[in-house]
Scaffold this motif. Structure first.
Motif, PDB file in Angstrom:
ATOM      1  N   VAL A  63     -23.284  45.000  -4.224  1.00 10.60           N
ATOM      2  CA  VAL A  63     -22.175  44.388  -3.478  1.00 10.60           C
ATOM      3  C   VAL A  63     -21.647  43.154  -4.218  1.00 10.60           C
ATOM      4  O   VAL A  63     -20.436  42.929  -4.293  1.00 10.60           O
ATOM      5  N   VAL A  64     -22.567  42.367  -4.792  1.00 13.42           N
ATOM      6  CA  VAL A  64     -22.155  41.175  -5.545  1.00 13.42           C
ATOM      7  C   VAL A  64     -21.306  41.575  -6.748  1.00 13.42           C
ATOM      8  O   VAL A  64     -20.252  40.979  -7.002  1.00 13.42           O
ATOM      9  N   GLY A  68     -17.452  40.681  -7.279  1.00 11.21           N
ATOM     10  CA  GLY A  68     -17.037  39.960  -8.484  1.00 11.21           C
ATOM     11  C   GLY A  68     -15.962  40.704  -9.249  1.00 11.21           C
ATOM     12  O   GLY A  68     -15.001  40.095  -9.739  1.00 11.21           O
ATOM     13  N   TRP A  69     -16.108  42.013  -9.351  1.00 14.04           N
ATOM     14  CA  TRP A  69     -15.110  42.830 -10.045  1.00 14.04           C
ATOM     15  C   TRP A  69     -13.770  42.774  -9.321  1.00 14.04           C
ATOM     16  O   TRP A  69     -12.720  42.623  -9.947  1.00 14.04           O
ATOM     17  N   MET A 106     -17.836  29.232  -1.240  1.00 12.60           N
ATOM     18  CA  MET A 106     -18.239  29.834   0.029  1.00 12.60           C
ATOM     19  C   MET A 106     -18.672  31.286  -0.159  1.00 12.60           C
ATOM     20  O   MET A 106     -19.656  31.725   0.441  1.00 12.60           O
ATOM     21  N   ILE A 107     -17.972  32.026  -0.996  1.00 11.37           N
ATOM     22  CA  ILE A 107     -18.338  33.429  -1.239  1.00 11.37           C
ATOM     23  C   ILE A 107     -19.708  33.500  -1.899  1.00 11.37           C
ATOM     24  O   ILE A 107     -20.579  34.261  -1.458  1.00 11.37           O
ATOM     25  N   SER A 108     -19.911  32.708  -2.945  1.00  8.71           N
ATOM     26  CA  SER A 108     -21.213  32.738  -3.623  1.00  8.71           C
ATOM     27  C   SER A 108     -22.312  32.205  -2.718  1.00  8.71           C
ATOM     28  O   SER A 108     -23.428  32.719  -2.720  1.00  8.71           O
ATOM     29  N   GLY A 109     -22.003  31.195  -1.902  1.00  7.48           N
ATOM     30  CA  GLY A 109     -22.994  30.663  -0.969  1.00  7.48           C
ATOM     31  C   GLY A 109     -23.407  31.689   0.075  1.00  7.48           C
ATOM     32  O   GLY A 109     -24.570  31.740   0.490  1.00  7.48           O
ATOM     33  N   GLY A 113     -27.188  32.959   0.652  1.00  4.90           N
ATOM     34  CA  GLY A 113     -27.810  32.937   1.976  1.00  4.90           C
ATOM     35  C   GLY A 113     -28.378  34.293   2.364  1.00  4.90           C
ATOM     36  O   GLY A 113     -29.472  34.383   2.928  1.00  4.90           O
ATOM     37  N   ILE A 114     -27.644  35.361   2.072  1.00  2.00           N
ATOM     38  CA  ILE A 114     -28.118  36.712   2.376  1.00  2.00           C
ATOM     39  C   ILE A 114     -29.369  37.023   1.559  1.00  2.00           C
ATOM     40  O   ILE A 114     -30.349  37.571   2.077  1.00  2.00           O
TER      41      ILE A 114
END
Length: 174
Positions: A63-64, A68-69, A106-109, A113-114
């Motif tokens: 998903v990451v 990112g893509w 926020m997206i990377s955070g 967190g997940i």
């Protein structure tokens, strides 16, 4: 709030401030837990096996990379490339650099967190100071720099040799 405070600074000052902020959060969590409950840490009980955690982390990794893509192919990605090349030029071109960096923060955070939520139940006793370790943050930065920061797969390439070296060192020099 953290993004608004940290992302307006750049360069080495950003790194120093971020590590200092992580240590501040660790101290606040430790102090609050001791004052409120007279003990450190939490008990977490789940039925997750090592295999379950592996598949959840592998799915999160996919998903990451997809996220990112997609970001890289979007207007946000294009703006971030301009900011990465020269932030001053980006500001003069009308790009709200602070806002875009906060969005990406926020997206990377959220992903961090997940990942923490997936990994934490692996241990029957979770101690918060380990969760906010500045050393872990420093190691992640080194891994990203080893693989390269300009490509999406760069940090993944940096993790592999670094993990192998760390495992060899920890086995030979406990």
């Amino acid at each position: 709030l953290v993004g608004a405070a940290t992302l307006r600074i750049s360069g080495v000052y950003f790194v120093i401030f971020t590590f200092g902020l992580a240590e501040l959060v660790r101290q606040i969590v430790s102090y609050t837990q001791v004052k409120l409950s007279s003990r450190m840490g939490l008990y977490v009980f789940t039925d997750f096996t090592e295999r379950d955690i592996y598949w959840m982390l592998l799915g999160l990794t996919a998903v990451v990379f997809i996220t990112g893509w997609l970001i890289n192919r979007s207007r946000l990605g294009f703006a971030m490339q301009i900011i990465g090349n020269d932030e001053t030029v980006a500001k003069h071109s009308g790009i709200d650099t602070a806002k875009l960096k906060i969005i990406l923060f926020m997206i990377s955070g959220a992903f961090i967190g997940i990942a923490g939520a997936i990994i934490a139940p692996r241990y029957s006793y979770v101690e918060p100071p380990g969760a906010f370790s500045p050393m872990i943050s420093f190691l992640v930065v080194i891994m990203a720099l080893l693989g390269g920061t300009r490509k999406l797969w760069g940090p993944l390439v940096g993790v592999i040799p670094f993990t192998i070296v760390m495992d060899i060192v920890s086995v030979r020099f406990p």
